[in-house]
Scaffold this motif. Structure first.
Motif, PDB file in Angstrom:
ATOM      1  N   ASP A   1       0.801  -1.216   0.000  1.00 59.61           N
ATOM      2  CA  ASP A   1       0.000   0.000   0.000  1.00 59.61           C
ATOM      3  C   ASP A   1       0.840   1.276   0.000  1.00 59.61           C
ATOM      4  OD1 ASP A   1       1.067  -0.325   2.499  1.00 59.61           O
ATOM      5  OD2 ASP A   1      -0.774   0.183   3.591  1.00 59.61           O
ATOM      6  N   GLN A   2       2.167   1.133   0.000  1.00 57.93           N
ATOM      7  CA  GLN A   2       3.019   2.312   0.069  1.00 57.93           C
ATOM      8  C   GLN A   2       4.330   2.053  -0.661  1.00 57.93           C
ATOM      9  OE1 GLN A   2       4.648   5.446   3.469  1.00 57.93           O
ATOM     10  NE2 GLN A   2       4.244   3.355   4.068  1.00 57.93           N
TER      11      GLN A   2
ATOM     12  N   GLN B   1      -5.921  -6.772  -7.528  1.00 56.99           N
ATOM     13  CA  GLN B   1      -4.735  -6.361  -6.771  1.00 56.99           C
ATOM     14  C   GLN B   1      -3.496  -7.128  -7.231  1.00 56.99           C
ATOM     15  OE1 GLN B   1      -5.868  -7.036  -2.718  1.00 56.99           O
ATOM     16  NE2 GLN B   1      -7.145  -5.199  -2.591  1.00 56.99           N
TER      17      GLN B   1
ATOM     18  N   ARG C   1      -1.359  15.742  -3.587  1.00 54.86           N
ATOM     19  CA  ARG C   1      -2.077  14.622  -4.215  1.00 54.86           C
ATOM     20  C   ARG C   1      -1.743  14.555  -5.697  1.00 54.86           C
ATOM     21  NH1 ARG C   1      -6.083  11.387  -2.743  1.00 54.86           N
ATOM     22  NH2 ARG C   1      -6.407  12.565  -0.816  1.00 54.86           N
TER      23      ARG C   1
ATOM     24  N   LYS D   1       3.609   5.356   8.375  1.00 53.63           N
ATOM     25  CA  LYS D   1       3.281   5.561   6.971  1.00 53.63           C
ATOM     26  C   LYS D   1       3.402   7.031   6.619  1.00 53.63           C
ATOM     27  CE  LYS D   1       0.105   1.624   6.517  1.00 53.63           C
ATOM     28  NZ  LYS D   1       0.970   0.908   5.574  1.00 53.63           N
ATOM     29  N   GLY D   2       3.493   7.306   5.312  1.00 55.61           N
ATOM     30  CA  GLY D   2       3.495   8.668   4.835  1.00 55.61           C
ATOM     31  C   GLY D   2       4.579   9.522   5.451  1.00 55.61           C
TER      32      GLY D   2
ATOM     33  N   LEU E   1       1.540   7.243  -0.807  1.00 50.90           N
ATOM     34  CA  LEU E   1       0.511   6.535  -0.047  1.00 50.90           C
ATOM     35  C   LEU E   1      -0.848   7.016  -0.528  1.00 50.90           C
ATOM     36  CD1 LEU E   1      -0.178   4.639   2.357  1.00 50.90           C
ATOM     37  CD2 LEU E   1      -0.091   6.656   3.832  1.00 50.90           C
ATOM     38  N   LYS E   2      -1.607   6.112  -1.152  1.00 49.21           N
ATOM     39  CA  LYS E   2      -2.946   6.437  -1.650  1.00 49.21           C
ATOM     40  C   LYS E   2      -2.925   7.682  -2.546  1.00 49.21           C
ATOM     41  CE  LYS E   2      -5.273   4.347   2.313  1.00 49.21           C
ATOM     42  NZ  LYS E   2      -6.179   4.551   3.466  1.00 49.21           N
ATOM     43  N   ASN E   3      -1.999   7.674  -3.494  1.00 50.03           N
ATOM     44  CA  ASN E   3      -1.858   8.755  -4.480  1.00 50.03           C
ATOM     45  C   ASN E   3      -1.424  10.084  -3.878  1.00 50.03           C
ATOM     46  OD1 ASN E   3      -2.604   6.975  -6.489  1.00 50.03           O
ATOM     47  ND2 ASN E   3      -3.935   8.454  -7.511  1.00 50.03           N
TER      48      ASN E   3
END
Length: 587
Positions: free
Chosen positions: A28-29, A253, A130, A63-64, A93-95
């Motif tokens: 996810d990252q 996925q 973003r 994260k991030g 992380l999540k765009n």
């Protein structure tokens, strides 16, 4: 979908730029390290730092921007040893892109035909934003930014573009570029490249709801008697639909993960092919990265025909890019039994065209002139005692025995002279080397290297080669070589390097296959490389003196070879096995 590409050009051992991309265990990252430095042994140090950062990334729960802070602190501590360094550390992380830039590097956003410098006035600060479909983010070294128009950069084949720019602009320094590209999502995509895996997003829409309810209404019981059957069928249908939805999601996925790995693998592979002639070291690094990503993809889809075809393509190019040379012919250079029946030895010592060999059983010391292949018996019997070590240094030949100590045999005068008497302070002497007229004894149990200097009357008393602060663990030492620095091979493939009595940095880097069982090695003041006899993998691995892989020779006889020496000027490698010396060519 986010795709990545990278390119470097002009790297050397002292000026090095590289990009590293990691995917978190939960997929996810992403983590990106963009590093540019100057200093000593940079490829080794940079790859080591990247490996340690990857381990930190995998172990961290942050994260991030939270992980970015951990990574920045780690990097600043680790790159202090570089003379000059610049880096960008980024996570996606999540765009959402988070990055931190420091030094002579820049980050640019290409969006809607415009270019924005994201790092302008923000060096030393964490920046976030973003990403949108169609965005391209470029991390570049400052020298590339100054010489090239990034807005017109051809990002479809980044490696070729950077190499072209380097040649066109006559850039002599290291340059690097890393691309983050946010591609548009497509439900169906024609596969134009048999090795590209487009992400096909399959969504179970609400259109399923009506047919499912209609089916259940048809099965609705007219009386209580069929209620049980109705409930069971309803539960089965709902369960099956839920499982199918999960299957589609998981399959999506998996395809996305495989696509990312394959695209990255092909990008590395293309770079390796482009660099194989001009920069073999960087070509090798890219090929190993390509192979690593492909192996990860094959773990996900081990029977995928396209992945297996790509693996076969890699295998066909491996020997050329990795500089692996197969040796099939091992001609006998000299049969030692011709010197004396039953003559056998386990070690070779080389100096100025001569090889010294010692038969411990027959107590015979022999000097061989490699040019004429003529052997000469120097001494034997009681004169050398129970000698088990021998070393040649110019005109002097030395032996060591626990009953005679160190004995010197002069090649010209043919005199045998005990020069260093037995010392009760010795423990287990594992090796003897003569170098620059000095004598060195490796004392394994005392963790010492004793050094003796010539004097008018013979040799000095022993003193430690190490300075007072140096603590060395010499247990398990197999062999010692000296070329100005002192090198020690230990069991477990460990090589220690000491310079002026102080531990010096040395690490083997860029191997495609880990060392198996290194039983001997050769380095001298007459060679520019280090030769490792890896019997475990039936090969001789050749390194530059900074530990960077150069090439390897592969052949069955290496598995049974006892010792080796190299004549780089003549491009010859001499191999000892029992009572025979074999000869093969080097590169």
């Amino acid at each position: 979908m986010i795709a990545f590409a990278k390119a470097t050009c002009g790297n050397t051992d002292f000026e090095f730029s590289q990009s590293y991309l990691f995917l978190s265990p939960k997929k996810d990252q992403h983590l990106i390290l963009f590093l540019s430095s100057t200093g000593e042994a940079l490829p080794i140090k940079s790859h080591k730092i990247a490996a340690e950062l990857e381990e930190l990334f995998f172990d961290s729960r942050s994260k991030g921007s939270d992980f970015l802070k951990e990574g920045i602190a780690f990097l600043k501590e680790r790159i202090d040893e570089f003379e000059n360094s610049s880096f960008i550390l980024a996570t996606i992380l999540k765009n959402i892109l988070y990055f931190y830039a420091e030094g002579d590097v820049d980050a640019y956003l290409l969006r809607n035909n415009s270019k924005l410098n994201l790092s302008a006035g923000k060096l030393g600060k964490i920046v976030s934003g973003r990403l949108q479909e169609g965005d391209k983010v470029l991390f570049v070294t400052e020298n590339l930014k100054e010489k090239a128009d990034l807005a017109t950069l051809n990002t479809s084949n980044l490696a070729d573009e950077i190499e072209y720019l380097s040649s066109k602009l006559q850039l002599r320094e290291s340059i690097a570029c890393f691309l983050i590209s946010v591609e548009k999502k497509r439900v169906v995509e024609k596969i134009s490249n048999p090795f590209a895996y487009p992400l096909r997003i399959q969504v179970v829409s609400r259109s399923w709801k009506k047919p499912l309810l209609n089916t259940l209404n048809l099965l609705k019981p007219k009386n209580k008697k069929g209620l049980g059957i109705y409930l069971i069928l309803s539960l089965v249908l709902l369960t099956c639909s839920t499982l199918y939805i999960r299957y589609l999601q998981k399959n999506s996925q998996t395809n996305q993960q495989t696509t990312t790995l394959v695209n990255s693998s092909r990008s590395y592979f293309a770079a390796a092919q482009n660099l194989r002639l001009d920069n073999p070291e960087e070509a090798r690094n890219n090929f190993l990265a390509a192979k690593k990503d492909l192996d990860k993809a094959l773990k996900i889809k081990p029977k995928d025909s396209k992945l297996l075809d790509l693996q076969n393509e890699f295998n066909l190019s491996a020997k050329e890019i990795l500089r692996e040379f197969e040796v099939k012919d091992f001609p006998v250079f000299l049969n030692l039994s011709l010197i004396r029946d039953g003559f056998s030895t386990k070690r070779l010592s080389y100096s100025k065209g001569n090889v010294l060999v010692l038969d411990e059983v027959q107590k015979t010391l022999v000097l061989i002139d490699l040019q004429s292949k003529s052997p000469k018996i120097l001494s034997g019997g009681e004169k050398v005692g129970n000698a088990y070590l021998a070393s040649v240094n110019g005109d002097y030949n030395f032996t060591f025995s626990p009953d005679k100590g160190v004995v010197r045999v002069d090649k010209r005068a043919q005199g045998v002279l005990p020069v260093i008497p037995v010392d009760s302070d010795w423990s287990k002497i594992a090796d003897l080397v003569g170098f620059a007229n000095n004598v060195y004894l490796l004392d394994e149990f005392k963790n010492q290297i004793w050094k003796y200097i010539p004097t008018q009357s013979g040799y000095s008393e022993k003193y430690s080669y190490f300075n007072d602060e140096t603590k060395a663990d010499l247990a398990g030492s197999l062999k010692m070589q000296i070329n100005g620095s002192v090198w020690v091979l230990k069991q477990g493939n460990e090589i220690l390097k000491f310079t002026a009595g102080v531990r010096d940095f040395f690490a083997v880097a860029n191997l495609d296959t880990e060392l198996g069982n290194v039983t001997s090695f050769y380095v001298s003041d007459e060679t520019d490389r280090i030769y490792l006899l890896d019997r475990g993998n039936s090969r001789v691995v050749v390194l530059k003196k900074n530990g960077i892989y150069d090439y390897q020779l592969i052949g069955e006889r290496f598995k049974t070879t006892d010792d080796l020496i190299a004549d780089e000027e003549g491009k010859k490698l001499y191999l000892l096995e029992g009572n025979k010396i074999y000869l093969v060519g080097t590169r």
